[in-house]
Enzyme design. Structure first.
Site, PDB file in Angstrom:
ATOM      1  N   LYS A 194     -37.179 -21.191  -6.878  1.00 46.18           N
ATOM      2  CA  LYS A 194     -37.861 -21.793  -8.024  1.00 46.18           C
ATOM      3  C   LYS A 194     -39.100 -22.545  -7.541  1.00 46.18           C
ATOM      4  CE  LYS A 194     -35.772 -23.937 -12.064  1.00 46.18           C
ATOM      5  NZ  LYS A 194     -34.713 -24.841 -12.513  1.00 46.18           N
ATOM      6  N   ARG A 226     -27.548 -30.120 -24.448  1.00 46.48           N
ATOM      7  CA  ARG A 226     -28.477 -30.365 -25.546  1.00 46.48           C
ATOM      8  C   ARG A 226     -28.155 -29.503 -26.754  1.00 46.48           C
ATOM      9  NH1 ARG A 226     -33.246 -29.783 -21.403  1.00 46.48           N
ATOM     10  NH2 ARG A 226     -31.517 -28.591 -20.567  1.00 46.48           N
ATOM     11  N   SER A 272     -37.482 -31.207 -18.998  1.00 49.23           N
ATOM     12  CA  SER A 272     -38.554 -31.427 -18.034  1.00 49.23           C
ATOM     13  C   SER A 272     -39.725 -30.499 -18.327  1.00 49.23           C
ATOM     14  CB  SER A 272     -38.042 -31.178 -16.617  1.00 49.23           C
ATOM     15  OG  SER A 272     -37.043 -32.088 -16.295  1.00 49.23           O
TER      16      SER A 272
HETATM   17  P1  ADP Z   1     -34.230 -29.330 -17.459  1.00 50.90           P
HETATM   18  O1  ADP Z   1     -33.417 -28.340 -18.207  1.00 50.90           O
HETATM   19  O2  ADP Z   1     -34.811 -30.414 -18.310  1.00 50.90           O
HETATM   20  O3  ADP Z   1     -35.222 -28.746 -16.479  1.00 50.90           O
HETATM   21  P2  ADP Z   1     -32.418 -29.979 -15.247  1.00 50.90           P
HETATM   22  O4  ADP Z   1     -32.254 -28.624 -14.703  1.00 50.90           O
HETATM   23  O5  ADP Z   1     -32.987 -30.995 -14.339  1.00 50.90           O
HETATM   24  O6  ADP Z   1     -33.218 -30.127 -16.585  1.00 50.90           O
HETATM   25  O7  ADP Z   1     -31.040 -30.474 -15.857  1.00 50.90           O
HETATM   26  C1  ADP Z   1     -30.066 -31.208 -15.209  1.00 50.90           C
HETATM   27  C2  ADP Z   1     -28.943 -31.520 -16.163  1.00 50.90           C
HETATM   28  O8  ADP Z   1     -29.418 -32.411 -17.181  1.00 50.90           O
HETATM   29  C3  ADP Z   1     -28.368 -30.337 -16.923  1.00 50.90           C
HETATM   30  O9  ADP Z   1     -26.977 -30.547 -17.062  1.00 50.90           O
HETATM   31  C4  ADP Z   1     -29.062 -30.408 -18.270  1.00 50.90           C
HETATM   32  O10 ADP Z   1     -28.292 -29.807 -19.283  1.00 50.90           O
HETATM   33  C5  ADP Z   1     -29.146 -31.893 -18.469  1.00 50.90           C
HETATM   34  N1  ADP Z   1     -30.233 -32.300 -19.377  1.00 50.90           N
HETATM   35  C6  ADP Z   1     -31.538 -32.001 -19.279  1.00 50.90           C
HETATM   36  N2  ADP Z   1     -32.248 -32.561 -20.284  1.00 50.90           N
HETATM   37  C7  ADP Z   1     -31.346 -33.250 -21.049  1.00 50.90           C
HETATM   38  C8  ADP Z   1     -31.440 -34.016 -22.259  1.00 50.90           C
HETATM   39  N3  ADP Z   1     -32.593 -34.173 -22.903  1.00 50.90           N
HETATM   40  N4  ADP Z   1     -30.318 -34.563 -22.736  1.00 50.90           N
HETATM   41  C9  ADP Z   1     -29.124 -34.359 -22.121  1.00 50.90           C
HETATM   42  N5  ADP Z   1     -28.965 -33.634 -20.993  1.00 50.90           N
HETATM   43  C10 ADP Z   1     -30.052 -33.082 -20.462  1.00 50.90           C
END
Ligand code: ADP
Length: 174
Positions: free
Chosen positions: A42, A91, A129
């Site tokens: 990635k 989410r 993100s």
């Molecule tokens: P993203 O999908 O934002 O790139 P990550 O891969 O860093 O995020 O996600 C890490 C964890 O945080 C995952 O379990 C994802 O479902 C959770 N997560 C990401 N954004 C949120 C949010 N807005 N609310 C709750 N959980 C979240």
């Protein structure tokens, strides 16, 4: 025995949605280890050390939260530190299918570590993100979407690197 959980992700960058999950987990577990995953397949906007640093600054006031870098298999890390749970944020239904698959795989690899899902609040349902990066790349303010301390660091870096005036800073030039 201490109840430890790990919370893995890319955190590119940490958002208010992530922070909410961390706070909720910190209320449930004795210790939360937020793991910034190295994923060679990635490409990331922020490098691994920046991403970890953003999280460390965001959780500085939460006593039972640590931040580490995950290089290798999550279940092995969980076993090594004696974590009883892997925490994941949810989410929407769209998150569920992939996360459910991951939970089953991780269970197969290590039956002692349970995956626990914590739902996002309504306020953070839309937040990811990538949304933060998109908004920022278009030069719009990301205040309120990421922890204030992260916002300020990004802003500071931008100003330093691009010699921009404070009001004119734009994420895209970072
Ligand atoms: P993203 O999908 O934002 O790139 P990550 O891969 O860093 O995020 O996600 C890490 C964890 O945080 C995952 O379990 C994802 O479902 C959770 N997560 C990401 N954004 C949120 C949010 N807005 N609310 C709750 N959980 C979240």
């Amino acid at each position: 025995m201490q109840k430890i959980c790990v919370y893995p992700g890319s955190f590119d960058p940490i958002t208010m949605g992530h922070l909410e999950i961390i706070k909720n987990a910190a209320n449930i577990f004795d210790k939360v280890i937020v793991l910034v995953a190295i994923n060679p397949g990635k490409t990331h906007f922020f490098n691994i050390n920046e991403r970890a640093d953003f999280i460390r600054k965001s959780v500085a006031e939460i006593e039972n939260v640590e931040v580490d870098i995950l290089d290798g298999l999550l279940v092995n890390y969980a076993k090594k530190v004696g974590a009883m749970a892997i925490v994941k944020g949810l989410r929407a239904v769209s998150d569920f299918e992939y996360e459910f698959q991951m939970a089953l795989v991780n269970k197969k690899l290590n039956n002692e570590t349970q995956t626990i899902f914590i739902p996002a609040s309504q306020e953070n349902l839309y937040l990811s993100s990538s949304i933060v990066r998109q908004i920022g790349t278009m030069g719009e303010q990301i205040k309120g979407l990421v922890p204030d301390v992260v916002h300020d660091i990004i802003k500071e870096k931008l100003i330093k690197r691009n010699n921009l005036e404070e009001e004119k800073w734009a994420f895209m030039k970072y």
